[in-house]
Design an enzyme around this catalytic site. Sequence first.
Site, PDB file in Angstrom:
ATOM      1  N   MET A 161      34.973  20.806  -7.729  1.00  0.00           N
ATOM      2  CA  MET A 161      35.583  21.116  -9.020  1.00  0.00           C
ATOM      3  C   MET A 161      36.977  21.657  -8.790  1.00  0.00           C
ATOM      4  O   MET A 161      37.217  22.427  -7.869  1.00  0.00           O
ATOM      5  CB  MET A 161      34.732  22.081  -9.839  1.00  0.00           C
ATOM      6  CG  MET A 161      34.435  23.429  -9.246  1.00  0.00           C
ATOM      7  SD  MET A 161      33.481  24.401 -10.445  1.00  0.00           S
ATOM      8  CE  MET A 161      33.098  25.848  -9.471  1.00  0.00           C
ATOM      9  N   ARG A 294      27.990  29.985 -10.313  1.00  0.00           N
ATOM     10  CA  ARG A 294      27.887  31.444 -10.321  1.00  0.00           C
ATOM     11  C   ARG A 294      26.504  31.902  -9.883  1.00  0.00           C
ATOM     12  O   ARG A 294      26.368  32.908  -9.179  1.00  0.00           O
ATOM     13  CB  ARG A 294      28.244  31.983 -11.715  1.00  0.00           C
ATOM     14  CG  ARG A 294      29.740  31.946 -11.962  1.00  0.00           C
ATOM     15  CD  ARG A 294      30.130  32.247 -13.391  1.00  0.00           C
ATOM     16  NE  ARG A 294      31.592  32.271 -13.496  1.00  0.00           N
ATOM     17  CZ  ARG A 294      32.258  32.379 -14.626  1.00  0.00           C
ATOM     18  NH1 ARG A 294      31.592  32.455 -15.777  1.00  0.00           N
ATOM     19  NH2 ARG A 294      33.576  32.393 -14.634  1.00  0.00           N
ATOM     20  N   TYR A 428      35.673  34.198  -5.707  1.00  0.00           N
ATOM     21  CA  TYR A 428      35.672  32.863  -6.339  1.00  0.00           C
ATOM     22  C   TYR A 428      34.551  32.699  -7.356  1.00  0.00           C
ATOM     23  O   TYR A 428      33.657  33.521  -7.458  1.00  0.00           O
ATOM     24  CB  TYR A 428      35.720  31.746  -5.311  1.00  0.00           C
ATOM     25  CG  TYR A 428      34.609  31.515  -4.316  1.00  0.00           C
ATOM     26  CD1 TYR A 428      33.333  32.012  -4.456  1.00  0.00           C
ATOM     27  CD2 TYR A 428      34.879  30.727  -3.189  1.00  0.00           C
ATOM     28  CE1 TYR A 428      32.344  31.742  -3.529  1.00  0.00           C
ATOM     29  CE2 TYR A 428      33.901  30.456  -2.251  1.00  0.00           C
ATOM     30  CZ  TYR A 428      32.627  30.964  -2.429  1.00  0.00           C
ATOM     31  OH  TYR A 428      31.657  30.683  -1.507  1.00  0.00           O
ATOM     32  N   GLU A 429      34.697  31.647  -8.144  1.00  0.00           N
ATOM     33  CA  GLU A 429      33.847  31.392  -9.319  1.00  0.00           C
ATOM     34  C   GLU A 429      33.920  32.534 -10.331  1.00  0.00           C
ATOM     35  O   GLU A 429      32.938  32.861 -10.986  1.00  0.00           O
ATOM     36  CB  GLU A 429      32.391  31.137  -8.908  1.00  0.00           C
ATOM     37  CG  GLU A 429      32.206  30.005  -7.932  1.00  0.00           C
ATOM     38  CD  GLU A 429      32.949  28.737  -8.339  1.00  0.00           C
ATOM     39  OE1 GLU A 429      33.112  28.501  -9.545  1.00  0.00           O
ATOM     40  OE2 GLU A 429      33.372  27.991  -7.442  1.00  0.00           O
ATOM     41  N   GLY A 430      35.082  33.118 -10.474  1.00  0.00           N
ATOM     42  CA  GLY A 430      35.281  34.251 -11.370  1.00  0.00           C
ATOM     43  C   GLY A 430      35.070  35.537 -10.600  1.00  0.00           C
ATOM     44  O   GLY A 430      33.967  35.797 -10.113  1.00  0.00           O
TER      45      GLY A 430
END
Length: 570
Positions: A161, A294, A428-430
């Site tokens: 992604m 997540r 990462y991933e927020g």
Amino acid sequence: MPYRAPLTDFQFLFDHVVGFDQVAKTEMFAEATPDTVEAILSEAGKLCETVLAPLQRPGDLHPARLENGVVRCSPGFADGYRAIVEGGWVSIAASPEFGGMGLPMALTSAVNEMMGSACLSLQLNPLMTQGQIEALEHHASDEIKALYIPKLISGEWCGTMNLTEPQAGSDVGALRTKAEPNGDGSYAISGQKIYISWGDNDFTENVCHLVLARLPDGAPGTKGISLFMVPKVIPNADGSLGARNSLQVVSLEHKMGLHGSPTAVMQYDGAKGWLVGEPHKGMAAMFTMMNNARLGVGIQGISAAEGAYQHALAYAKDRKQGKTPVAGSGAIIDHADVRRMLAVMKAEVFSARAIALSCAVAIDMAKATGSAEWAARAALLTPVNKSFGTETGIAVADMGIQVHGGMGFIEETGAAQYLRDVRVTAIYEGTNGIQAMDLVGRKMMDGGEAAFRLIEEIEQNAHSVRAQYPNMATAVWNAAESLREATELLVGQDMNDRFAGAVAYQRAFARVLGSHFHLRAAMAEGHDGPRTALARVAIKRLLPEHIALLAQARAGAAELYALTDEDLAA
């Protein structure tokens, strides 16, 4: 590094703690019988112990590299990947319509954790593909599904992604990548993306990039973003490979850890792509993949924690050093402080693993039943799992170095690799701060209803066993009541006051929830055995942290902004 798959712990959690029996009773997941679950865990465990674990150190010592535009992966990774795909481990939860197993996400999560403990850098590749499969199942056209999903499931192709750009980190709405219609149903994608995990490799036929870009009529911000499938090699209608697309890996990042996982800077120069989902609705489609990731990243944290714990335990049992007031083997495990660190590490891994599997069970139940309550619970637990799982990975890996003493600071022991590899998971991933703001913001838009339902369950469970476990049950009940009171205050706060205390609130929530699961483990054990002893460690030594955390959560933002920029720089 040697690794032992914690099969007994997974089975115990499924059978007694996280409610997996509810999942297996649904029509959708009826095939997740005890025999099937046991067989899958056992076979995945063997793969991780014998094939993947030996790749952990080579991946760190011999990083992926870019040579003349070609990514060369770490030694043995191609064989490891081949073993993963041949076992069907990429597609445990994918739809049987396209060749997947259609099994619960909870089972996928257990397998992913074992693969991550064995070799986190390689496990990141199938994790990205799993998320892409789910995003395509939910949002892609029938044509894209039919063309791409079977190849992703088979492992012939893998997925990524592409969100982040140099000028747009967490603020995805600031992206500049453009998508121009080609007039034939495809689009020309132009722009640069950074931090793309497994942006390329030398062992799959194709790499399929899900790329966020803005159409010419796209509004500013996130509301004007669309999502596109942009393959490295453009496939023909029959799935065979055609022309090379107009995209390239510009460079690979030189990272603190995860050296075996190539993190790419990607350049798209009019690359051909196809719209996934509705125009200008790309963030909604991408969030399907991001939420999957997540959950998976929280589990990566637990993976590193389990690996670091096993590594530290083995060293502590072998290293002879000093004398202790108690009789023992003469190894450092006899020392009270080393014993404390190991007990805390084990208790934290249990808490984080139970939270992650509980989140996965909620996802499975929402999918199988369509229940809004289960969906709300899954949404609530996703940021808690991501943050606490990754924080646990970092803390346990750090403690593992401490157990090793001076040898932990020496790279040859391998203890430091766990910390270097896991550190990025909180980013990462927020970032975990963004997760916390999501928890107290978006996830509390129901007035805290989903949180209150979960807190009520914790209190009822604790109340039911006060006679058997008076001290532990009372401590958990009191902590849950404090969490309820803090949540009531939080939902009435100004949003910036919520944000100022969000990280502390999120950790307090995880503290209470983890202790709840430890209590359930003690209840299931039914006697004063090792799980009950571990529960006492968690509840007596770790749960009290919630008091200070909730005090921070209630503090608001005023004193933070009383410090000016100049004050902070002084």
